[in-house]
Design a protein around this motif. Sequence first.
Motif, PDB file in Angstrom:
ATOM      1  N   GLU A 153       0.955  -1.137   0.084  1.00  0.00           N
ATOM      2  CA  GLU A 153       0.206  -0.007   0.061  1.00  0.00           C
ATOM      3  C   GLU A 153       0.899   1.278   0.070  1.00  0.00           C
ATOM      4  OE1 GLU A 153      -2.361  -0.166   3.370  1.00  0.00           O
ATOM      5  OE2 GLU A 153      -3.471  -2.165   2.809  1.00  0.00           O
ATOM      6  N   GLN A 154       0.466   2.128  -0.731  1.00  0.00           N
ATOM      7  CA  GLN A 154       1.304   3.631  -0.771  1.00  0.00           C
ATOM      8  C   GLN A 154       1.007   4.402   0.500  1.00  0.00           C
ATOM      9  OE1 GLN A 154       3.240   4.273  -3.373  1.00  0.00           O
ATOM     10  NE2 GLN A 154       2.910   2.117  -4.246  1.00  0.00           N
ATOM     11  N   VAL A 155       1.823   4.754   1.138  1.00  0.00           N
ATOM     12  CA  VAL A 155       2.135   5.778   2.316  1.00  0.00           C
ATOM     13  C   VAL A 155       2.881   6.838   2.052  1.00  0.00           C
ATOM     14  CG1 VAL A 155       2.830   5.878   4.671  1.00  0.00           C
ATOM     15  CG2 VAL A 155       1.755   3.747   3.781  1.00  0.00           C
ATOM     16  N   PRO A 156       2.277   8.065   2.062  1.00  0.00           N
ATOM     17  CA  PRO A 156       3.066   9.282   1.850  1.00  0.00           C
ATOM     18  C   PRO A 156       4.166   9.509   3.030  1.00  0.00           C
ATOM     19  CG  PRO A 156       0.880   9.879   2.939  1.00  0.00           C
ATOM     20  CD  PRO A 156       1.005   8.429   2.517  1.00  0.00           C
ATOM     21  N   LEU A 157       5.215  10.050   2.237  1.00  0.00           N
ATOM     22  CA  LEU A 157       6.250  10.448   3.393  1.00  0.00           C
ATOM     23  C   LEU A 157       5.929  11.684   4.306  1.00  0.00           C
ATOM     24  CD1 LEU A 157       9.365  10.321   0.789  1.00  0.00           C
ATOM     25  CD2 LEU A 157       8.908   8.675   2.549  1.00  0.00           C
ATOM     26  N   SER A 158       6.576  11.761   5.152  1.00  0.00           N
ATOM     27  CA  SER A 158       6.588  13.125   5.882  1.00  0.00           C
ATOM     28  C   SER A 158       7.168  14.220   5.302  1.00  0.00           C
ATOM     29  CB  SER A 158       7.269  13.083   7.348  1.00  0.00           C
ATOM     30  OG  SER A 158       8.585  12.739   7.275  1.00  0.00           O
ATOM     31  N   GLU A 159       6.711  15.350   5.797  1.00  0.00           N
ATOM     32  CA  GLU A 159       7.103  16.758   4.944  1.00  0.00           C
ATOM     33  C   GLU A 159       8.746  16.674   5.218  1.00  0.00           C
ATOM     34  OE1 GLU A 159       5.538  20.198   6.798  1.00  0.00           O
ATOM     35  OE2 GLU A 159       3.433  19.587   6.089  1.00  0.00           O
ATOM     36  N   ALA A 160       9.404  16.313   6.232  1.00  0.00           N
ATOM     37  CA  ALA A 160      10.655  16.191   6.332  1.00  0.00           C
ATOM     38  C   ALA A 160      11.328  15.387   5.453  1.00  0.00           C
ATOM     39  CB  ALA A 160      11.164  16.059   7.628  1.00  0.00           C
ATOM     40  N   GLN A 180      10.193  13.976   3.051  1.00  0.00           N
ATOM     41  CA  GLN A 180      10.096  14.367   1.062  1.00  0.00           C
ATOM     42  C   GLN A 180      10.817  15.561   0.964  1.00  0.00           C
ATOM     43  OE1 GLN A 180       7.635  13.156  -0.986  1.00  0.00           O
ATOM     44  NE2 GLN A 180       9.121  14.362  -2.340  1.00  0.00           N
ATOM     45  N   ALA A 181      11.220  16.382   1.757  1.00  0.00           N
ATOM     46  CA  ALA A 181      12.036  17.625   1.378  1.00  0.00           C
ATOM     47  C   ALA A 181      13.477  16.773   1.282  1.00  0.00           C
ATOM     48  CB  ALA A 181      12.172  18.464   2.737  1.00  0.00           C
ATOM     49  N   LYS A 233      21.724   5.296  -2.486  1.00  0.00           N
ATOM     50  CA  LYS A 233      21.175   3.906  -1.216  1.00  0.00           C
ATOM     51  C   LYS A 233      20.234   4.966  -0.598  1.00  0.00           C
ATOM     52  CE  LYS A 233      25.354   1.314  -1.260  1.00  0.00           C
ATOM     53  NZ  LYS A 233      26.633   1.018  -0.152  1.00  0.00           N
ATOM     54  N   ARG A 234      20.491   6.267  -0.263  1.00  0.00           N
ATOM     55  CA  ARG A 234      19.428   6.913   0.619  1.00  0.00           C
ATOM     56  C   ARG A 234      18.463   7.183  -0.066  1.00  0.00           C
ATOM     57  NH1 ARG A 234      17.440   7.492   5.344  1.00  0.00           N
ATOM     58  NH2 ARG A 234      16.673   9.560   5.771  1.00  0.00           N
ATOM     59  N   ILE A 235      18.324   7.708  -1.260  1.00  0.00           N
ATOM     60  CA  ILE A 235      16.857   7.900  -1.981  1.00  0.00           C
ATOM     61  C   ILE A 235      16.156   6.535  -2.001  1.00  0.00           C
ATOM     62  CG2 ILE A 235      16.282   8.172  -4.425  1.00  0.00           C
ATOM     63  CD1 ILE A 235      18.382   9.941  -4.674  1.00  0.00           C
ATOM     64  N   THR A 236      16.776   5.284  -2.267  1.00  0.00           N
ATOM     65  CA  THR A 236      16.134   4.145  -2.387  1.00  0.00           C
ATOM     66  C   THR A 236      15.598   3.804  -0.818  1.00  0.00           C
ATOM     67  OG1 THR A 236      17.600   3.246  -3.889  1.00  0.00           O
ATOM     68  CG2 THR A 236      16.281   1.582  -2.949  1.00  0.00           C
ATOM     69  N   ALA A 237      16.352   4.042   0.255  1.00  0.00           N
ATOM     70  CA  ALA A 237      15.868   3.831   1.511  1.00  0.00           C
ATOM     71  C   ALA A 237      14.351   4.554   1.572  1.00  0.00           C
ATOM     72  CB  ALA A 237      16.722   4.185   2.401  1.00  0.00           C
ATOM     73  N   LEU A 238      14.404   5.792   1.407  1.00  0.00           N
ATOM     74  CA  LEU A 238      13.438   6.789   1.452  1.00  0.00           C
ATOM     75  C   LEU A 238      12.151   6.438   0.627  1.00  0.00           C
ATOM     76  CD1 LEU A 238      14.961  10.310   1.586  1.00  0.00           C
ATOM     77  CD2 LEU A 238      14.028   9.215   3.414  1.00  0.00           C
ATOM     78  N   GLN A 239      12.393   5.929  -0.648  1.00  0.00           N
ATOM     79  CA  GLN A 239      11.262   5.406  -1.450  1.00  0.00           C
ATOM     80  C   GLN A 239      10.849   4.175  -1.153  1.00  0.00           C
ATOM     81  OE1 GLN A 239      13.496   5.306  -5.239  1.00  0.00           O
ATOM     82  NE2 GLN A 239      12.655   7.415  -5.674  1.00  0.00           N
ATOM     83  N   ASP A 240      11.525   3.379  -0.471  1.00  0.00           N
ATOM     84  CA  ASP A 240      11.009   2.238   0.240  1.00  0.00           C
ATOM     85  C   ASP A 240       9.787   2.327   1.366  1.00  0.00           C
ATOM     86  OD1 ASP A 240      12.641   0.611  -1.570  1.00  0.00           O
ATOM     87  OD2 ASP A 240      14.216   0.034  -0.024  1.00  0.00           O
ATOM     88  N   ARG A 241      10.012   3.440   2.118  1.00  0.00           N
ATOM     89  CA  ARG A 241       9.200   3.788   3.094  1.00  0.00           C
ATOM     90  C   ARG A 241       7.710   4.177   2.342  1.00  0.00           C
ATOM     91  NH1 ARG A 241      12.535   7.903   7.123  1.00  0.00           N
ATOM     92  NH2 ARG A 241      14.564   6.224   7.183  1.00  0.00           N
TER      93      ARG A 241
END
Length: 754
Positions: free
Chosen positions: A401-408, A410-411, A445-453
């Motif tokens: 399921e898609q879950v939006p990132l927090s504002e921090a 996403q920034a 690696k950091r981008i992938t980790a954020l996208q996985d969330r």
Amino acid sequence: MARPTADPGIFLKRGGKAALPPLPCKAKIGLPVLPPRGQGRASCRIDAGPHARIGADPRLRLRAGDPPPICPLAPLSPAVPHELGSRSGAPAPSGRISASRETGKQERKAMTETMIIPLSKLDLDPKNVRKTYSAEGIAALAGSIRADGYRLLQNLVVRKGDKKGRYFVTAGGRRRAALNLLAEKGEIAKDFAVECKERAGEDAKATSLAENVLREDMHPVDQYEAFRDLADEGKSVPDIAARFGTTETIVRRRLALGRVSPRLLEAYRNEDMTFDQLSAFTISDDHEAQERVWNELPTWNRYASNIRSALAGEGVRASDKRLKFIGGLDAYEAAGGTVKRDLFDDKEGGFAVDVLKLDALVAVKLESAAKAVKAEGWKWVEIMPDVSYDTFQAYGRRYPEQVPLSEAEQAELDQLTAEYDELAELIETEAVDEAADAKIEEIDKRITALQDRTEVYAPEVFEISGAIVTLTNYGDVRIERGLVRPENERDDEADGDDEGGNAVENPQEARQPRVTHSAALVEDLTAQKTAALRVELANNHDIALAAVVHAMLLSVVYDYCSNVDSALQIRLTHEHIETSMKRRDACRAVAEFESLRETWDDHIPGNPADLWEWCLQQNRDELLSLLAFAAAHSVNAVRKLHCHDRKGAFEHADRLGQALAVNMTKWFEPTGDSYFSHINRQSIEAVIREAKGAQAALAVKAAGKKSEAVSIAERMVTDSGWLPEPVRISVRAAETKRDDADFDEETPHPVAAE
């Protein structure tokens, strides 16, 4: 006490021996003094007695055991008397002897060819026929002179220059240039003493031409064996490279060639083997195995690639994804694996011989990745280093399921993405240092980790689903999550049926009337709905584009989306053309398209149910790029046997190539492995006639074996731009149609080898 002879330049010592006069002191003429090398010790035997003379041999003869003179003695000039006496052996008149004293000095000067000249006094001879020298060759020769103690193996040939005291270098221009290079670097003095031989000016051009034309290079096998002998004597690879002004890689290659079986070296010496074939044997030091492979392979199948494969046995190429995954051949070798190096393959490098060792190293690294995946809570995790295209068809699928990132978050993602794009552009233009690659890898690696969330699986999915850990073709880890085995899929469906069967229907609801439609009425109403959708879609370009892209991507991106479909009756059919290729791994276009697919896979949603909403959110440029990507899957110009019904499609493929301005030389190169080994000799000859002309085709025709013809053809078409007809982008058929009268039926055309 020495007494004078009839010739004032020869003095008799006690014992009836004659000695040459001492040479003038070099220090007196301002030249460096070289160590004496037998100066004044060369002597000749003469007859004792009053009528002593030099024998019938016009050259002075050295005694056995005497050291060599400072230079070889030249033949006497025709103007020089061959004897001190008369031709009959009688003593010469005293008046004749006295008159010849001055002439004798000049004669002896002519005999002494070697002279010492300062480097600064040597000029390039305009009569030297060799006008062009390569900078690399001069540097290599300078390195060789340096390694030999700044000595020349061969003296320069000079003639008197236009100015007093200067000399033209008639033969030895490269040696002079190499010495000047060493002088410029300060390694030798500008007036470095150079040993030279003087020749007459009128013969300068002929002398220079003879030196450059009449010499013959040593046979390559002699060179390989000489390098091998130097190494066997204890010389190191760096020392040999420095001594002969070459690279260590070239030295290692020559050493490897020198260690090939002597019988195979002899075959190459006798021109029964090509250089490519010989170099293929260097991956093994086993002479018996080398000879066995050569003898067992049919003569028509003795290609370098086949020789390497036969010697490697079950070895794994360095390009294999398993070796890429563990870090390459070096990492495998460091872990104790056995390697067969291919010194003549700059890209591949060699083979991993111990396949069990390789698989064990891959398993250890994959198990580490699988352990992290299992910790996520999946019902099962399986390791599959190799998966086929149909592997995942056997599994059901559950999507996150898609879950939006927090504002921090996403920034941070936006900032990292901008940094990645900027750094990638700098890397492409080579405007960064070596640390940039490591930095961009950390950002990725950091981008992938954020996208996985942004994707979260429901708790119940973990109870029935698992994951497969595998490898991509590039040696990267690929994890497929949310896979449901068939037995778990049936259990889940059964649980759903039980829940429906146990539900008690509300009696009140059962008594309510329901609307029922006949099949004919449903068909009528939905036809009107379809007509309305068509009109609205035709008037909305952006939604139409999104709908077409959605339908096409469902066909080409997802291997398993039976429960997701499109209202558009667009079914993009695409064949897996890799099965039609003899060497899929060597196809540049396949590798490029796979890279493009992996790039899009990082952007497109993993769940096909989310694809429609995602397409609606994309801008027009992005959708057009996706449309091109999806449409490219359906291109098919593969000619198979009995496919005459696709003649129009093949013609359109050429017109498509013209519109795209495709340059096929960028994607395909005709080599022995890719083309010439698959056609017969007559076809090879026809190819060379077409590509290089009838004269060049004679070389193919004269080749003793097909393997030789293949090597000759490959060498001739390299960088020529010639391509086989099936791979060319042809002009329209109407423009290329020839009259029957112009068609030459006797002209041979390439055909497949039998």
